[in-house]
Design a protein around this motif. Structure first.
Motif, PDB file in Angstrom:
ATOM      1  N   ILE A 291      81.292  34.461   3.103  1.00 26.61           N
ATOM      2  CA  ILE A 291      79.895  34.894   3.160  1.00 26.61           C
ATOM      3  C   ILE A 291      78.960  33.686   3.208  1.00 26.61           C
ATOM      4  O   ILE A 291      78.009  33.640   4.007  1.00 26.61           O
ATOM      5  N   ILE A 292      79.211  32.693   2.368  1.00 22.06           N
ATOM      6  CA  ILE A 292      78.351  31.499   2.327  1.00 22.06           C
ATOM      7  C   ILE A 292      78.427  30.739   3.643  1.00 22.06           C
ATOM      8  O   ILE A 292      77.412  30.241   4.156  1.00 22.06           O
ATOM      9  N   LYS A 293      79.615  30.643   4.216  1.00 19.47           N
ATOM     10  CA  LYS A 293      79.768  29.964   5.501  1.00 19.47           C
ATOM     11  C   LYS A 293      78.948  30.644   6.592  1.00 19.47           C
ATOM     12  O   LYS A 293      78.303  29.979   7.413  1.00 19.47           O
ATOM     13  N   GLY A 299      71.362  29.154   9.910  1.00 22.38           N
ATOM     14  CA  GLY A 299      70.255  28.209   9.998  1.00 22.38           C
ATOM     15  C   GLY A 299      68.917  28.900   9.860  1.00 22.38           C
ATOM     16  O   GLY A 299      68.632  29.590   8.889  1.00 22.38           O
ATOM     17  N   ARG A 300      68.042  28.740  10.857  1.00 29.42           N
ATOM     18  CA  ARG A 300      66.697  29.296  10.822  1.00 29.42           C
ATOM     19  C   ARG A 300      66.688  30.813  11.012  1.00 29.42           C
ATOM     20  O   ARG A 300      65.642  31.443  10.825  1.00 29.42           O
ATOM     21  N   ASP A 301      67.807  31.398  11.416  1.00 30.42           N
ATOM     22  CA  ASP A 301      67.867  32.837  11.659  1.00 30.42           C
ATOM     23  C   ASP A 301      68.195  33.636  10.403  1.00 30.42           C
ATOM     24  O   ASP A 301      68.459  34.836  10.475  1.00 30.42           O
ATOM     25  N   ARG A 302      68.193  33.014   9.243  1.00 30.85           N
ATOM     26  CA  ARG A 302      68.495  33.725   8.011  1.00 30.85           C
ATOM     27  C   ARG A 302      67.399  34.721   7.680  1.00 30.85           C
ATOM     28  O   ARG A 302      66.225  34.497   7.962  1.00 30.85           O
ATOM     29  N   ASN A 303      67.812  35.824   7.066  1.00 32.80           N
ATOM     30  CA  ASN A 303      66.825  36.810   6.647  1.00 32.80           C
ATOM     31  C   ASN A 303      66.266  36.448   5.275  1.00 32.80           C
ATOM     32  O   ASN A 303      66.605  35.412   4.701  1.00 32.80           O
ATOM     33  N   GLU A 304      65.416  37.309   4.764  1.00 34.11           N
ATOM     34  CA  GLU A 304      64.710  37.025   3.510  1.00 34.11           C
ATOM     35  C   GLU A 304      65.670  36.844   2.341  1.00 34.11           C
ATOM     36  O   GLU A 304      65.516  35.914   1.521  1.00 34.11           O
ATOM     37  N   ALA A 320      74.932  24.640  -0.497  1.00 34.46           N
ATOM     38  CA  ALA A 320      75.979  25.288   0.295  1.00 34.46           C
ATOM     39  C   ALA A 320      76.342  24.411   1.469  1.00 34.46           C
ATOM     40  O   ALA A 320      75.463  23.855   2.142  1.00 34.46           O
ATOM     41  N   GLN A 321      77.642  24.304   1.743  1.00 33.55           N
ATOM     42  CA  GLN A 321      78.137  23.480   2.835  1.00 33.55           C
ATOM     43  C   GLN A 321      78.566  24.346   4.018  1.00 33.55           C
ATOM     44  O   GLN A 321      78.681  25.568   3.902  1.00 33.55           O
ATOM     45  N   ALA A 322      78.783  23.690   5.148  1.00 27.01           N
ATOM     46  CA  ALA A 322      79.122  24.410   6.377  1.00 27.01           C
ATOM     47  C   ALA A 322      80.476  25.103   6.286  1.00 27.01           C
ATOM     48  O   ALA A 322      80.716  26.076   6.999  1.00 27.01           O
ATOM     49  N   ASP A 323      81.381  24.620   5.433  1.00 28.57           N
ATOM     50  CA  ASP A 323      82.694  25.242   5.298  1.00 28.57           C
ATOM     51  C   ASP A 323      82.716  26.361   4.262  1.00 28.57           C
ATOM     52  O   ASP A 323      83.770  26.924   3.974  1.00 28.57           O
ATOM     53  N   GLY A 324      81.557  26.676   3.680  1.00 30.01           N
ATOM     54  CA  GLY A 324      81.472  27.750   2.701  1.00 30.01           C
ATOM     55  C   GLY A 324      81.600  27.310   1.268  1.00 30.01           C
ATOM     56  O   GLY A 324      81.437  28.130   0.365  1.00 30.01           O
ATOM     57  N   SER A 325      81.873  26.052   1.025  1.00 31.17           N
ATOM     58  CA  SER A 325      81.981  25.553  -0.336  1.00 31.17           C
ATOM     59  C   SER A 325      80.597  25.247  -0.897  1.00 31.17           C
ATOM     60  O   SER A 325      79.616  25.135  -0.155  1.00 31.17           O
ATOM     61  N   VAL A 326      80.525  25.106  -2.209  1.00 34.11           N
ATOM     62  CA  VAL A 326      79.280  24.783  -2.904  1.00 34.11           C
ATOM     63  C   VAL A 326      79.541  23.574  -3.784  1.00 34.11           C
ATOM     64  O   VAL A 326      80.493  23.563  -4.570  1.00 34.11           O
ATOM     65  N   ASP A 339      65.316  26.489   5.881  1.00 32.72           N
ATOM     66  CA  ASP A 339      65.136  26.697   7.308  1.00 32.72           C
ATOM     67  C   ASP A 339      66.266  26.147   8.139  1.00 32.72           C
ATOM     68  O   ASP A 339      66.171  26.051   9.355  1.00 32.72           O
ATOM     69  N   GLY A 340      67.373  25.742   7.495  1.00 35.02           N
ATOM     70  CA  GLY A 340      68.527  25.280   8.243  1.00 35.02           C
ATOM     71  C   GLY A 340      68.568  23.804   8.504  1.00 35.02           C
ATOM     72  O   GLY A 340      69.548  23.286   9.012  1.00 35.02           O
ATOM     73  N   THR A 341      67.511  23.041   8.155  1.00 36.65           N
ATOM     74  CA  THR A 341      67.510  21.608   8.383  1.00 36.65           C
ATOM     75  C   THR A 341      68.184  20.897   7.230  1.00 36.65           C
ATOM     76  O   THR A 341      68.491  21.486   6.197  1.00 36.65           O
ATOM     77  N   SER A 342      68.430  19.611   7.377  1.00 36.54           N
ATOM     78  CA  SER A 342      69.113  18.816   6.363  1.00 36.54           C
ATOM     79  C   SER A 342      68.197  17.714   5.881  1.00 36.54           C
ATOM     80  O   SER A 342      67.474  17.091   6.672  1.00 36.54           O
TER      81      SER A 342
END
Length: 428
Positions: A291-293, A299-304, A320-326, A339-342
């Motif tokens: 789910i986290i991945k 990115g910017r397309d996330r909902n509320e 949260a990381q791109a592989d789903g880990s925290v 907003d998906g930026t780093s």
């Protein structure tokens, strides 16, 4: 109903064989002629069928979610070609083909278990008429006719007359009460299952005709079950009530652990996931990492609700990381923002100097000029401090050579002494 059931007579033998096998097991516990032995055999048949249909149920969930995702595009096609139904249908089929979506996939579990339902109806109808069917021989037929569920025979219907009910060894009142209660429970479970789907697991940000159709079915299906239920034998009512309860529980599990994006169920799930991850400092389950991945990849397309989840992790010092880990945000090179930026976590934030008022600057300058200690070099005057020495006492600075050969003395601060030359009017 008897004519439709006869069309599925080819599957009657396997269904009757499964019921007999379960009856052999339960008969040793409760007795071969009891309603518990035959009733639990039907319940076990339902469970076995539904376990085999789990892959189709998963496909149904994916198809339903894909249809919900396509609703905005479908609405645009309907509005664009509202006067051309043929072109509208062609564009719809093209959209289904491009996305790999099949509208009939949501009906697969119901269609797949329909043959078993009608085969069971055919078996129970044979018990009611006193005829052997499938692997049910004369001894099993006699045992099944003696079986009663809360006083109602296994093959009795709500519409049966008193003579037929008395032939099965029961009273008409018992049959009517038991069948009515089971019909109400069957319709109520169907209504709750559909309502749970509409109120908790539907994207509330999308308002399309598909949602209105689903809302209408929430009321239509229970009425259909109530109308057809009066013609079902008690054994079939047991079958259908069991499959409704199974569907309700299965759907509750899916909604809780894998909700539709943008739904109320997702908001509740992400809130639980935030508390779980922040308390342990990481995602412990594979389903949580999946789910986290998916959320990070949006990115910017996330909902509320997804943005709120990412912000909750950041406030807790996690990322949260791109592989789903925290992981802890202090030990990472880049932190995912809402907003998906780093942004860099190691680089300190640049602090702006605090602005001072004019009185603070003057008092600071006075303290700097008069508060020197013994043996220390006098502080250099700054442009913000005033000098107590007169301008005539200041040594003249050497002239600097200009590129043109002339010299120019450095302008002294303060007003010019002596009579000043009046300004000439500007020339146009």
């Amino acid at each position: 109903m008897d004519t439709i059931a006869s069309l599925f007579s080819f599957i009657t033998t396997p269904v009757s064989w499964v019921i007999v096998q379960f009856h052999t097991v339960y008969g040793k516990i409760f007795g071969p002629d009891t309603g518990w032995a035959w009733g639990l055999s039907i319940v076990s048949l339902v469970i076995l069928i539904r376990i085999c249909l789990i892959p189709l149920f998963v496909k149904q969930i994916k198809s339903t979610r894909a249809m919900q995702t396509l609703q905005p595009e479908m609405k645009k096609i309907q509005e664009r070609y509202k006067n051309d139904k043929q072109r509208q249908s062609e564009e719809m089929m093209k959209l289904y083909k491009e996305t790999g979506t099949n509208p009939l996939s949501s009906c697969l579990p119901i269609l797949a278990q329909s043959p078993f339902f009608f085969a069971l109806y055919h078996v129970l109808n044979g018990i009611a008429t006193g005829s052997t069917i499938g692997v049910i021989n004369d001894s099993l037929l006699a045992s099944a006719r003696k079986a009663h569920i809360f006083g109602a025979p296994l093959a009795a219907k709500f519409t049966d007359g008193s003579s037929k009910v008395e032939a099965l060894g029961a009273s008409l009142t018992d049959v009517r009460v038991v069948t009515a209660v089971m019909i109400v429970m069957m319709s109520a479970s169907q209504f709750y299952t559909q309502r749970q789907l509409m109120t908790k697991n539907v994207d509330t940000t999308v308002k399309t005709p598909f949602m209105q159709q689903q809302k209408m079915l929430m009321y239509v299906f229970p009425v259909m079950f109530a109308v057809f239920g009066i013609n079902f034998p008690v054994g079939v009512l047991v079958y259908w009530l069991t499959t409704n309860v199974w569907t309700m529980g299965q759907q509750m599990y899916v909604i809780r652990n894998n909700p539709t994006p943008g739904s109320k169920a997702q908001a509740a799930y992400l809130e639980r996931l935030t508390n779980h991850v922040t308390s342990h400092g990481k995602a412990r389950k594979r389903s949580e990492r999946t789910i986290i991945k998916a959320i990070v990849a949006k990115g910017r397309d996330r909902n509320e609700f997804e943005r709120k989840f990412i912000n909750g992790l950041n406030k807790a010092g996690l990322a949260a990381q791109a592989d789903g880990s925290v992981i802890q945000s202090e030990s990472q090179a880049a932190v995912q923002t809402e907003d998906g930026t780093s942004t860099s976590a190691a680089a300190p934030k640049r602090q702006q100097p605090k602005r001072q008022s004019k009185s603070q600057r003057q008092s600071g300058g006075a303290a700097a000029s008069g508060g020197k200690a013994d043996g220390d070099a006098p502080p250099e005057p700054t442009s913000l401090t005033k000098s107590d020495e007169p301008e005539d006492a200041k040594p003249a600075e050497p002239a600097k050579k200009q590129s043109g050969g002339g010299t120019r003395s450095k302008a002294q601060s303060g007003p010019r002494k002596g009579p000043q030359r009046p300004k000439s009017p500007s020339k146009k």
